[in-house]
Design an enzyme around this catalytic site. Structure first.
Site: not given
Ligand code: FAD
Ligand code: NAP
Length: 340
Positions: A164, A238, A334
């Protein structure tokens, strides 16, 4: 390009937080971007790129020129029997790209299905889910420097991707706008289905040797059933990163709190699920006025209507304090916070 003043951002962030931009520009290409940079510099305003607003907490009046990219385009840059390199415009939405790649037979992104946001934002936090991270596919990131308007090209290695995390959150923070991301995808099915939640779902469907389409469908199903849709329950996914500890410290903690899952992370570290820690402090389903913790997902903070950035951050602080008190583990949020 039009520049709008005192523009509401409520519909431009998935937490639906009330905030305004001192100025906002929707740009369609590099010429617009350079014009926007000059406009902001003349007024001594910082430039703030905003994608879909799915990983930000916005608060109050942002004294900035908010720049939204409306660029589109998916171009084949190179291809061979084994792999293909696509150049994708930063303004493209992420999930439709994943779906299109699958339909074309360009494989690898299936585990990252249904992540909200734009292609340009994906490298910022090296998006990851179900055992796969963006970094495995990034060949080049193209950007423009905000101070000079000069182009900058970074290799995957230059991006310093980590969990991340990337160089865009550190040395190059606020320095550039990403305009295009080049992704190397496989022409052969490249299935990664060992992540436990995913493996279980495939197993329950009786799928022994999953195809990329099976993985995509399973990820879409799991996410649709587990994660609240921001359109109905505004959230930023998250809210906290999973903390990492040296293995010995993590094992000591797991000894004191039976049931605490530990996942190996790199050499010498273990990753702890922040959701487990938060749930075991009793926060799941907690509600304080307009904001609360989702009843099914302890990592997700929801704005149930009328909440603002301050309320979201105050709740996040209380959650982090209680986790620190009970487990002596520091939680890091995050999403990026703007305004205040
Ligand atoms: P924004 O929220 O608009 O911006 C995020 C940051 O990036 C800000 O600092 C912004 O200034 C910068 N930025 C945006 N565009 C640019 C650009 N073109 N150049 C430079 N900087 C820029 N993330 C995960 O990693 N894994 C997941 O599974 C995941 N699941 C999600 C589920 C839900 C329901 C939600 C709401 C979010 C989730 N996220 C997840 C977080 C998010 O979707 C990601 O981080 C995504 O990449 C953000 O994209 P955005 O366009 O909305 O960025
Ligand atoms: P989940 O599968 O219930 O797992 C909970 C957490 O445990 C996750 O955050 C995951 O880490 C960790 N985990 C589980 N199994 C693992 C393994 N075998 N090895 C390493 N790490 C493990 O999680 P969930 O909430 O349903 O999400 C599923 C996936 O979607 C995850 O990868 C999660 O990161 C991603 N997600 C991200 C966001 C976001 O906003 N960033 C939102 C929703 C879902 P990791 O996060 O490193 O995978």
């Amino acid at each position: 390009m039009r520049i709008l003043c005192a523009e509401s951002l409520r519909d431009r962030n998935t937490l639906a937080l009330p905030a305004t931009a001192e100025a906002l520009a929707v740009v369609h290409g590099e010429e617009d971007l350079r014009e926007a940079f000059a406009w902001a510099a003349a007024r001594q305003l910082p430039v703030l790129p905003l994608g879909s607003g799915s990983n930000v907490v916005l608060s109050g009046n942002l004294k900035a020129l908010v720049v939204c990219l409306a660029t589109t385009g998916r171009e084949i840059l190179r291809q061979g029997d084994e792999s293909i390199v696509l150049g994708v415009a930063a303004g493209e939405a992420w999930h439709p790209l994943v779906e299109w790649c699958l339909e074309q037979g360009y494989f690898g992104l299936e585990n990252l299905a249904l992540i909200p946001g734009t292609v340009g934002a994906a490298p910022i936090q090296n998006i990851g889910a179900y055992g796969v991270e963006l970094q495995s596919f990034v060949e080049r990131v193209h950007a423009l420097r905000i101070d000079t308007g000069e182009p900058l090209v970074l290799s995957g290695q230059d991006c310093e991707f980590a969990y991340r995390d990337s160089v865009f959150k550190h040395r190059l923070r606020d320095a550039l706008i990403i305009t295009r991301v080049d992704l190397r995808l496989s022409r052969q099915p490249d299935v990664r289905a060992d992540y436990p939640t995913l493996a279980r779902a495939l197993d329950q469907s009786g799928i022994g040797a999953p195809t990329p389409r099976d993985v995509f469908d399973a990820v879409v199903d799991i996410r649709s059933s587990r994660l609240p849709d921001p359109a109905r329950e505004p959230n930023a996914g998250s809210f906290f990163k999973n903390p990492r500890l040296p293995i010995a410290a993590a094992q000591e903690l797991a000894g004191r709190f039976p049931g605490l899952p530990l996942y190996p992370h790199g050499s010498g570290e273990a990753k702890l699920p922040a959701g487990w820690l938060i749930e075991h402090c009793g926060w799941k389903g907690y509600r304080d006025g307009a904001v609360g913790v989702h009843p099914q997902h302890a990592l997700v903070i929801v704005n149930y209507g009328g909440g603002d950035g301050k309320a979201v951050l105050a709740l996040a602080e209380r959650i982090a304090d209680s986790v620190s008190e009970r487990f002596a583990v520091a939680l890091e949020i995050e999403p990026r916070v703007y305004g205040g």
